[in-house]
Enzyme design. Sequence first.
Site, short mmCIF file in Angstrom:
data_model
loop_
_atom_site.label_atom_id
_atom_site.label_comp_id
_atom_site.label_asym_id
_atom_site.label_seq_id
_atom_site.Cartn_x
_atom_site.Cartn_y
_atom_site.Cartn_z
N LYS A 239 0.84 -1.21 0.00
CA LYS A 239 0.00 0.00 0.00
C LYS A 239 0.87 1.26 0.00
CE LYS A 239 -1.80 1.51 4.08
NZ LYS A 239 -1.44 2.89 4.33
N ASN A 240 1.87 1.27 0.89
CA ASN A 240 2.66 2.50 1.05
C ASN A 240 3.63 2.74 -0.10
OD1 ASN A 240 1.28 2.97 3.36
ND2 ASN A 240 3.00 2.57 4.77
N CYS B 153 -4.66 12.78 13.19
CA CYS B 153 -5.17 11.43 12.98
C CYS B 153 -4.99 10.68 14.28
CB CYS B 153 -4.44 10.74 11.83
SG CYS B 153 -2.78 10.30 12.22
N ARG C 161 0.90 14.55 13.42
CA ARG C 161 1.43 14.32 12.08
C ARG C 161 1.36 15.56 11.17
NH1 ARG C 161 -0.53 8.46 10.09
NH2 ARG C 161 1.35 8.55 8.86
N ASP D 55 5.00 0.70 12.03
CA ASP D 55 3.79 0.03 11.55
C ASP D 55 3.73 -1.44 11.97
OD1 ASP D 55 3.01 2.38 10.42
OD2 ASP D 55 3.39 1.82 8.34
N ARG E 112 -8.46 -0.58 4.99
CA ARG E 112 -7.54 0.41 4.40
C ARG E 112 -6.22 -0.26 4.01
NH1 ARG E 112 -5.92 4.46 8.19
NH2 ARG E 112 -4.59 4.81 6.40
C1 UD1 Z 1 4.60 6.89 6.37
C2 UD1 Z 1 3.72 5.67 6.23
C3 UD1 Z 1 3.20 5.24 7.59
C4 UD1 Z 1 4.36 5.03 8.57
C5 UD1 Z 1 5.26 6.26 8.61
C6 UD1 Z 1 6.51 6.05 9.43
C7 UD1 Z 1 2.79 5.96 4.00
C8 UD1 Z 1 1.59 6.24 3.17
N1 UD1 Z 1 2.62 6.02 5.35
O1 UD1 Z 1 3.79 7.94 6.90
O2 UD1 Z 1 2.46 4.03 7.42
O3 UD1 Z 1 3.84 4.81 9.86
O4 UD1 Z 1 5.69 6.60 7.26
O5 UD1 Z 1 7.22 4.96 8.98
O6 UD1 Z 1 3.85 5.64 3.49
N2 UD1 Z 1 6.69 14.69 10.60
C9 UD1 Z 1 6.75 16.04 10.93
N3 UD1 Z 1 6.60 16.94 9.92
C10 UD1 Z 1 6.38 16.57 8.62
C11 UD1 Z 1 6.33 15.19 8.31
C12 UD1 Z 1 6.49 14.28 9.34
O7 UD1 Z 1 6.95 16.41 12.08
O8 UD1 Z 1 6.25 17.44 7.75
C13 UD1 Z 1 6.84 13.70 11.69
C14 UD1 Z 1 5.59 12.84 11.88
O9 UD1 Z 1 4.62 13.47 12.70
C15 UD1 Z 1 6.16 11.60 12.49
C16 UD1 Z 1 7.52 11.47 11.80
O10 UD1 Z 1 7.84 12.78 11.31
O11 UD1 Z 1 6.36 11.77 13.86
C17 UD1 Z 1 7.58 10.49 10.64
O12 UD1 Z 1 6.53 10.76 9.75
P1 UD1 Z 1 6.60 10.36 8.20
O13 UD1 Z 1 7.80 9.52 7.96
O14 UD1 Z 1 6.47 11.62 7.41
O15 UD1 Z 1 5.30 9.49 8.04
P2 UD1 Z 1 4.29 9.45 6.83
O16 UD1 Z 1 4.99 9.69 5.55
O17 UD1 Z 1 3.10 10.27 7.15
#
Ligand code: UD1
Length: 433
Positions: free
Chosen positions: A22-23, A130, A135, A319, A411
């Site tokens: 999915k990701n 969420c 996030r 995850d 999902r």
């Molecule tokens: C992706 C995965 C999700 C997984 C996560 C971490 C997808 C669709 N989803 O989510 O399943 O749990 O990686 O492996 O691929 N953060 C900030 N600012 C930002 C972006 C992120 O502070 O602009 C923080 C987030 O709140 C979190 C951390 O960075 O604490 C990691 O988030 P991120 O790696 O961006 O996760 P996703 O891409 O949302």
Amino acid sequence: MDSIRIRGGKPLTGDIAIGGAKNAALPLMAASLLTPEPLTLTNMPELADISTMGNLLRQHGARIDQSALGAGECDDEAGATGRTTTLRSDKIASVTAPYDLVRRMRASVLVLGPLIARCGEAKVSLPGGCAIGTRPVDLHLKALEQLGTKIELKQGYVHATVPKRLKGTQIVFPKVTVGGTENILMAATLAEGETVIENAAREPEIANLADCLNAMGAKISGIGSGTLRVTGVERLHAAKVAVIPDRIETGTYAVAAAITRGRIELKGTRIELLESVFSAMKQAGVEITPTSSGIVVAAKNGLAGVDVMTEPYPGFPTDMQAQWMALMATASGASMITETIFENRFMHVPELTRFGADVNVHGASAIVRGRAQLSGAPVMATDLRASVSLVLAGLAASGETMVNRVYHLDRGYERLEQKLEACGAEIERLGGG
Ligand code: UD1
């Protein structure tokens, strides 16, 4: 609302085919916005999040054709059997990603980079909070600004504009972000000059995206490392790419085998995608054997408690944290599970304790003291991976478990009940109206 009823306590044995990730599929779908030519994705999973992304892309102007594989047919990846989807965005009909679609799935924010790069403009609803934490997307936005985008936040939307073309530069992410790396990688493919992304996420899904972008004509090097170099090109073209196997689905069914002290062959997947989890499993006493078509996971009683800490790839994935906790609840001895990625990701704990699991949370760590036998209970699912941890606990527990609010599972898990049932699980979905 649907529920899942399980009569647990039976070792699971058999084969489970692992679907496309999915990701990986979500950013690959978003990448199709970068070109007017078709992007064909094979080994696509059939999941609610994939349909949500399809709906979002359609309202940006994409046409999407899907074809299921016939019986016995196989895709390019060994053993892969998913769908083939072709996405074609010859014209971008709208640069707006509306609140109604984005709030349903945070990954919708992945259209931001492609839309800015192709159209010079995007208006994307902020995803909001969420279940697993706040996030934010601040790191995506800051990096896009560094590439020359003007960002304004108005009425819950990010308005992003760039006067001419994005300009390559050096971007150092202060924190590893999967989605942030993906957004910037896609945007940088069409930027002027070179973009260097430092402290880039190294997840296999990022490599899948980078390989896809290169197949579309992008110039990306450093794939798989923490430094990605992108030399911008004028345009991208058609390509055909296979989605990698889902490593979280792989790990989840590996836990299903281990927690029921059964033996399952996971077909069409690879150990390298999930070394950290398999290595922790081996330490716990689970047998992991690679085969020509996948991985055999087998376990007997007497598993040991093993400490894990979630980290960006190649560390232990957040995850898989909830599923690991369910497994550790059945091990002999204690284990400490530390969550470093999300601040609110222990919501499964109160539900797991309803099975008799002994778990204490102290800040970002949980101490789990294993018990010889969990007992079935009615429980409530809260997010995707938390939900599946309750199903896993239910499979191990004696007696009946009812997992309520299971829409989260759809999902990210395709045909979950059927896959488990084929291995001998007594599991059924009940419609709640
Ligand atoms: C992706 C995965 C999700 C997984 C996560 C971490 C997808 C669709 N989803 O989510 O399943 O749990 O990686 O492996 O691929 N953060 C900030 N600012 C930002 C972006 C992120 O502070 O602009 C923080 C987030 O709140 C979190 C951390 O960075 O604490 C990691 O988030 P991120 O790696 O961006 O996760 P996703 O891409 O949302």
